[in-house]
Design a protein around this motif. Structure first.
Motif, PDB file in Angstrom:
ATOM      1  N   TRP A 121      -0.095  -0.235  -4.886  1.00 24.96           N
ATOM      2  CA  TRP A 121      -0.836   0.986  -5.167  1.00 24.96           C
ATOM      3  C   TRP A 121       0.127   1.999  -5.781  1.00 24.96           C
ATOM      4  O   TRP A 121       1.328   1.987  -5.462  1.00 24.96           O
ATOM      5  CB  TRP A 121      -1.460   1.555  -3.885  1.00 24.96           C
TER       6      TRP A 121
ATOM      7  N   PRO B  74      -6.305   1.906  -5.824  1.00 21.11           N
ATOM      8  CA  PRO B  74      -6.892   1.420  -4.566  1.00 21.11           C
ATOM      9  C   PRO B  74      -8.360   0.990  -4.719  1.00 21.11           C
ATOM     10  O   PRO B  74      -8.827   0.100  -4.026  1.00 21.11           O
ATOM     11  CB  PRO B  74      -6.767   2.638  -3.639  1.00 21.11           C
TER      12      PRO B  74
ATOM     13  N   THR C 280       0.821  -1.205   0.000  1.00 25.64           N
ATOM     14  CA  THR C 280       0.000   0.000   0.000  1.00 25.64           C
ATOM     15  C   THR C 280       0.858   1.260   0.000  1.00 25.64           C
ATOM     16  O   THR C 280       0.574   2.201  -0.723  1.00 25.64           O
ATOM     17  CB  THR C 280      -0.921   0.042   1.224  1.00 25.64           C
TER      18      THR C 280
END
Lengths: 467, 71
Positions: A378, A441, A354
């Motif tokens: 991401w 995302p 992330t």
């Protein structure tokens, strides 16, 4: 007073049949051993429709102490569970081995440990510790996959009296082996429940998650914006729980929530299918891996692999926690367990970076090199040996020392930009294949679900040693 | 019962948004630490009143150091 209420009043809540009725689906309980003075009883039944085998201490007989006959009951339950392939759940309330029986009771308790070990990794084993589980009864739950502790539950090898007479320490059973020490310090207990009833609810949820994994229905996986759950500043720590709750269909069951909380381990469902989530939690220790969290995650990964539960690894890790304490605590040995666990796992295991994945911790969080099924990131995620500024401070130490102090920060930044171009950042990580795909995302749930659905269903052929 | 909030790791104290006597809810940031190049908020778990504040911005805390007491 109704007849049913009168009947409940008459029955001892410690009666194993009463406990079975609380645990199993209503009307599904069928005893598979005799009601006698053995101190143990076994039954089969269903949990949310899934067949489950259970045994329960009979605390109304000698405090649930385990003798030859009681241990025979547990063996019967395990033989049945192994034959039928059902989860096996133990409801514990026992002072340990039966003293009057002497060594034969120790021998019998040892046979229970042996069958638990043989069953390890073959059928899910869950323990609910309702009352004391002392001595031999402590190691029973400890050998199983998941230990749930009720408010009256106490787990210890030697009780307060023995501790006092041998070491002189004055400690009560609560402080020795209650929810606080085992939930927070020792890692013995996976789930602490506020009431006995809640302990049964958690045991039912876990038996259903492991006993009825279901298949992944891609059509049911809706996409949500998980990115909105990250703070604006990349330096800011945050709690990863809300992100996991949205990633899953509904909030799952967290194992070891208070022990080593810098890693979150949770069983839940995605697209209706049982999955295991391993996630760094930046709110605690900045999300660093350390010896305890690596060990906790390693055991979870091996459990999931043994039962064919696909893994989702959510990565935001600044590295391993530095320090003398960690090194002396065996972070090298205990951290190696996580490398081993991921590298040997044959289930689908999908990694999502992330924000960042640095250094040795990047590898340990199910990197491509350890055999990840798919590695997603991401946009803006950093994958590197370390942060760019930290890297140039080492690479350009001499040059930076010559720069006047007031200009140093600026030069560091320039060098860091240059370094990122050279080292390549995320684009380079995709180019060399350590990241398979950069996803928005908003695509996270569907991308992870698709990767799991596309992977062959496999299951590791190994037990689940309580690491 | 007083709840002692301690540092989990070596860190710099960036800010202390609460003062003694203040009421705090679960989830309130008690102290903002910096460690591993990250800003890590230390959150209140149970809620209550801030009884004691033991750190100030600029200080370095070691693992286990007392930060705040909530009563």
């Amino acid at each position: 007073m109704s007849a049913a209420a009168a009947e409940t009043l008459e029955r001892d809540p410690r009666d194993p049949q009463v406990r079975f009725e609380h645990f199993f689906d209503p009307g599904s309980v069928e005893l598979i051993t005799e009601v006698d003075r053995s101190g143990m009883l076994a039954a089969v039944g269903t949990v949310e429709g899934t067949p489950v085998t259970a045994f329960a201490s009979d605390a109304t007989v000698m405090g649930g102490a385990m003798g030859v006959d009681g241990c025979r009951v547990i063996l019967t339950a395990y033989e049945r569970a192994l034959a039928e392939g059902t989860p096996v759940v133990g409801l514990w309330h026992s002072g340990g081995a039966r003293l009057p029986e002497g060594v034969v009771s120790l021998h019998a308790v040892g046979e229970v440990f042996a069958i638990m070990t043989r069953a390890s990794g073959r059928v899910p084993q869950i323990s609910v510790v309702i009352g004391p589980a002392a001595g031999g009864a402590a190691y029973g739950p400890a050998l199983t996959d998941i230990v749930i502790l009720g408010p009256e539950g106490r787990v210890f090898v030697t009780g307060p009296d023995v501790v006092r007479s041998v070491t002189g320490e004055n400690v009560d059973a609560l402080r020795l082996g209650g929810p606080e020490p085992h939930g927070r310090r020792s890692g013995v207990v996976h789930v602490v429940a506020p009431t006995t009833e809640a302990a049964f609810v958690e045991a039912r949820r876990l038996a259903s998650l492991l006993g009825n994994q279901a298949s992944l229905d891609l059509g049911s996986v809706t996409d949500l914006d998980l990115g909105s759950l990250l703070p604006d500043s990349p330096k800011r720590a945050y709690d990863v729980h809300p992100l996991i709750d949205v990633l899953l269909d509904s909030p799952g069951v967290e194992l070891h929530p208070r022990w080593a909380p810098n890693v979150v381990t949770m069983l839940g469902r995605l697209g209706g299918r049982t999955v295991g989530v391993v996630a760094n939690n930046p709110l605690r220790l900045g999300g660093c891996l350390d010896s305890s969290s690596a060990e906790k995650a390693a055991r979870f990964v091996r459990m999931c692999d043994a039962f064919g539960v696909p893994l989702i690894v959510v990565v935001d890790v600044p590295g391993y926690l530095p320090g003398v304490g960690q090194e002396w605590d065996g972070v090298v040995r205990r951290g190696a367990k996580l490398l081993h666990a991921f590298a040997e796992a044959t289930v689908a295991r999908v990694t999502l970076v992330t924000r960042k994945a640095y250094g040795g911790a990047y590898i340990a969080m199910n990197a491509r090199s350890l055999g990840a099924t798919r590695v997603l990131a991401w946009p803006g995620a950093e994958v590197a040996v370390m942060g760019a500024v930290a890297a140039v401070r080492i690479l350009h130490r001499r040059r930076l020392a010559e720069v006047p102090e007031e200009n140093r920060a600026l030069v560091e930044l320039e060098l860091a930009e240059e370094h990122e171009k050279l080292a390549g950042g995320l684009a380079r990580a995709v180019e060399i294949g350590v990241i398979d795909e950069i996803i928005e995302p908003t695509q996270t749930r569907s991308a992870i679900a698709a990767a799991i659905a596309a992977a062959p269903a496999r299951r590791g052929q190994h037990g689940n040693i309580p690491l | 019962m007083a709840e002692e909030i301690r540092a989990e790791m070596v860190a710099n104290v960036l800010s202390v948004p609460v003062t003694a006597g203040e009421r705090v809810e679960p989830g309130t940031t008690l102290v903002l630490l910096e460690s591993m190049k990250m800003e890590i908020p230390v959150l209140c778990e149970g809620g209550g009143t801030v009884r004691e504040v033991h750190v100030e911005p600029g200080e370095v805390v070691q693992e286990g150091d007392l930060l705040v007491v909530i009563g």
